[in-house]
Design a protein around this motif. Structure first.
Motif, PDB file in Angstrom:
ATOM      1  N   VAL A 252       0.767  -1.336  -0.255  1.00  0.00           N
ATOM      2  CA  VAL A 252      -0.029  -0.024   0.220  1.00  0.00           C
ATOM      3  C   VAL A 252       0.670   0.885   0.269  1.00  0.00           C
ATOM      4  O   VAL A 252       0.644   2.343  -1.079  1.00  0.00           O
ATOM      5  CB  VAL A 252      -0.675   0.076   0.968  1.00  0.00           C
ATOM      6  CG1 VAL A 252      -1.952   1.933   1.720  1.00  0.00           C
ATOM      7  CG2 VAL A 252      -2.271  -0.831   1.360  1.00  0.00           C
ATOM      8  N   GLY A 253       2.238   1.104   0.787  1.00  0.00           N
ATOM      9  CA  GLY A 253       2.924   2.404   0.868  1.00  0.00           C
ATOM     10  C   GLY A 253       3.377   2.700  -0.686  1.00  0.00           C
ATOM     11  O   GLY A 253       3.750   3.437  -0.716  1.00  0.00           O
ATOM     12  N   VAL A 254       3.568   1.619  -1.173  1.00  0.00           N
ATOM     13  CA  VAL A 254       4.553   1.279  -2.518  1.00  0.00           C
ATOM     14  C   VAL A 254       3.738   2.821  -3.254  1.00  0.00           C
ATOM     15  O   VAL A 254       4.172   3.187  -4.276  1.00  0.00           O
ATOM     16  CB  VAL A 254       5.064   0.139  -3.145  1.00  0.00           C
ATOM     17  CG1 VAL A 254       5.418   0.378  -4.123  1.00  0.00           C
ATOM     18  CG2 VAL A 254       6.558  -0.375  -2.381  1.00  0.00           C
ATOM     19  N   LEU A 255       2.681   1.947  -3.401  1.00  0.00           N
ATOM     20  CA  LEU A 255       1.114   2.695  -4.444  1.00  0.00           C
ATOM     21  C   LEU A 255       1.105   3.516  -3.993  1.00  0.00           C
ATOM     22  O   LEU A 255       0.819   4.666  -4.985  1.00  0.00           O
ATOM     23  CB  LEU A 255      -0.222   1.229  -3.874  1.00  0.00           C
ATOM     24  CG  LEU A 255      -1.120   1.854  -4.361  1.00  0.00           C
ATOM     25  CD1 LEU A 255      -1.030   1.640  -6.856  1.00  0.00           C
ATOM     26  CD2 LEU A 255      -2.491   0.929  -4.657  1.00  0.00           C
ATOM     27  N   GLN A 256       0.541   4.287  -2.322  1.00  0.00           N
ATOM     28  CA  GLN A 256       0.860   5.539  -2.571  1.00  0.00           C
ATOM     29  C   GLN A 256       1.534   6.388  -3.299  1.00  0.00           C
ATOM     30  O   GLN A 256       2.011   7.532  -3.483  1.00  0.00           O
ATOM     31  CB  GLN A 256       0.864   6.057  -1.130  1.00  0.00           C
ATOM     32  CG  GLN A 256      -0.865   5.138  -0.473  1.00  0.00           C
ATOM     33  CD  GLN A 256      -0.638   5.560   1.020  1.00  0.00           C
ATOM     34  OE1 GLN A 256       0.732   6.088   1.735  1.00  0.00           O
ATOM     35  NE2 GLN A 256      -1.553   5.107   1.905  1.00  0.00           N
ATOM     36  N   ALA A 257       2.900   6.155  -2.979  1.00  0.00           N
ATOM     37  CA  ALA A 257       4.961   6.351  -3.681  1.00  0.00           C
ATOM     38  C   ALA A 257       3.838   6.575  -4.823  1.00  0.00           C
ATOM     39  O   ALA A 257       4.819   7.683  -5.467  1.00  0.00           O
ATOM     40  CB  ALA A 257       5.473   6.021  -3.621  1.00  0.00           C
ATOM     41  N   LEU A 258       3.898   6.054  -5.550  1.00  0.00           N
ATOM     42  CA  LEU A 258       3.848   5.226  -7.173  1.00  0.00           C
ATOM     43  C   LEU A 258       2.026   6.474  -7.973  1.00  0.00           C
ATOM     44  O   LEU A 258       3.134   7.210  -8.857  1.00  0.00           O
ATOM     45  CB  LEU A 258       4.294   4.603  -7.631  1.00  0.00           C
ATOM     46  CG  LEU A 258       5.534   3.722  -6.793  1.00  0.00           C
ATOM     47  CD1 LEU A 258       5.395   2.614  -8.163  1.00  0.00           C
ATOM     48  CD2 LEU A 258       6.751   4.177  -7.240  1.00  0.00           C
TER      49      LEU A 258
END
Length: 336
Positions: A252-258
């Protein structure tokens, strides 16, 4: 004024022993007497002294559960499954959050021993076999949760994390991705290293595929966002075309950043798959593919093993559930 068992006995016109039987062994008392004693209890507002009863019995009616991170929905679901199964046997779960800290873990184990719990369920931070052996020697059985027993000394309930890591990477490869980044950590965490080992095995089967490891310091959304920001800062040709995150919070964190903080599209530019299949996975802005663990079932089965050892003196049993690939939009094939 404190109401005692003697007061209940006097009002119900029975002996103190009869009141004790009604409270602890109602099957030994007639239904009419149980009803009369219960009416006296209700009228007087009597509350049993459970601490004194535990001292006499030598055990509480509780099970200790220590998890790595109570903020992780996976462990919340494990605890829920354990709690529901324990309640069926008139037991309560005492939950301890080690927060991936060995000293906190030790304090909880000491506390549970002092509380004379029926048994202990634990997802250990590291190797605590010596401490757990001491619990068992004192009559407190132990079951490992979400972690196999390497020595075979303790019963355990886990998922095949090597197989799960293989499933995740194999899925990314099957969708045409070849530059995969594994985001996870600390790499001292057994579940993380097992998932990475499975991913490596899948990638090594493809001559033109590569696997980059991006170590995180914790399995959290913030750590995932930090990893995603590092990937976003690279030139397009230097980025991976897929990310396998060691759990869904990282994913979820990676998705938010990208996606939410940048201009990279998921899954066209970078596909993402997580692990655990928590509720947040399907509700993400781009629904996340994930490797599902039967979290509540893990908790229930762990209590089953513990009760078998408590009640029947059952031997060591190692339960390993197979993981399941759940495919959603975040790993869809690139649009032509």
């Amino acid at each position: 004024m404190s109401i005692s068992v003697k007061d209940v006995a006097a009002l119900a016109q029975v002996s103190v022993g009869t009141v004790s039987n009604v409270l602890n062994r109602p099957d030994k008392v007639s239904a009419a007497t149980v009803q009369r004693v219960q009416a006296a209890i209700d009228e007087l507002g009597f509350v049993r002294n459970d601490a004194a009863r535990q001292l006499r019995a030598g055990r509480s009616r509780s099970i200790g559960l220590v998890v790595l991170d109570v903020g992780n929905p996976f462990f919340t679901d494990v605890a829920r499954g354990a709690e529901r199964r324990a309640a069926e046997s008139d037991l309560a779960i005492l939950l301890g959050n080690s927060d991936d800290d060995e000293s906190r873990e030790t304090r909880y184990l000491d506390l549970f021993e002092e509380q004379r719990v029926q048994g202990v369920l634990i997802t250990p931070v590291d190797d605590v076999s010596t401490r757990l052996a001491r619990l068992r020697a004192r009559g407190i059985p132990v079951v490992l949760v979400d972690r196999p027993s390497d020595s075979g000394e303790f019963s355990s309930v886990a998922v095949d994390d090597v197989g799960g890591g293989y499933l995740a990477a194999r899925h990314l490869l099957d969708t045409g991705r070849r530059r995969i980044a594994f985001v996870g950590g600390p790499l001292t965490t057994r579940q993380v290293t097992d998932r990475l080992a499975g991913a490596r095995r899948a990638v090594e089967s493809e001559r033109d595929a590569s696997l980059e490891v991006i170590e995180a310091t914790a399995l959290t959304v913030l750590e995932g966002r930090a990893a995603g920001e590092r990937l976003r800062g690279r030139k397009p040709g230097d980025r991976p075309d897929a990310v396998f995150a060691a759990n869904d919070l990282l994913a979820v964190g990676v998705l938010q950043a990208l996606v939410m903080l940048g201009s990279i599209t998921v899954p066209d530019d970078i596909a993402i798959i997580g692990y655990d299949d928590i509720d947040f996975a399907s509700a993400a802005v781009v629904p996340l593919s994930s490797i599902r663990q039967p979290s509540e079932l893990i908790g229930r089965r762990a209590v089953d093993l513990l009760l078998a050892e408590i009640d029947d003196g059952a031997g060591v049993d190692q339960v390993v559930f197979p993981p399941e690939l759940i495919v959603r939009q975040s790993t869809a094939a690139r649009q032509q």
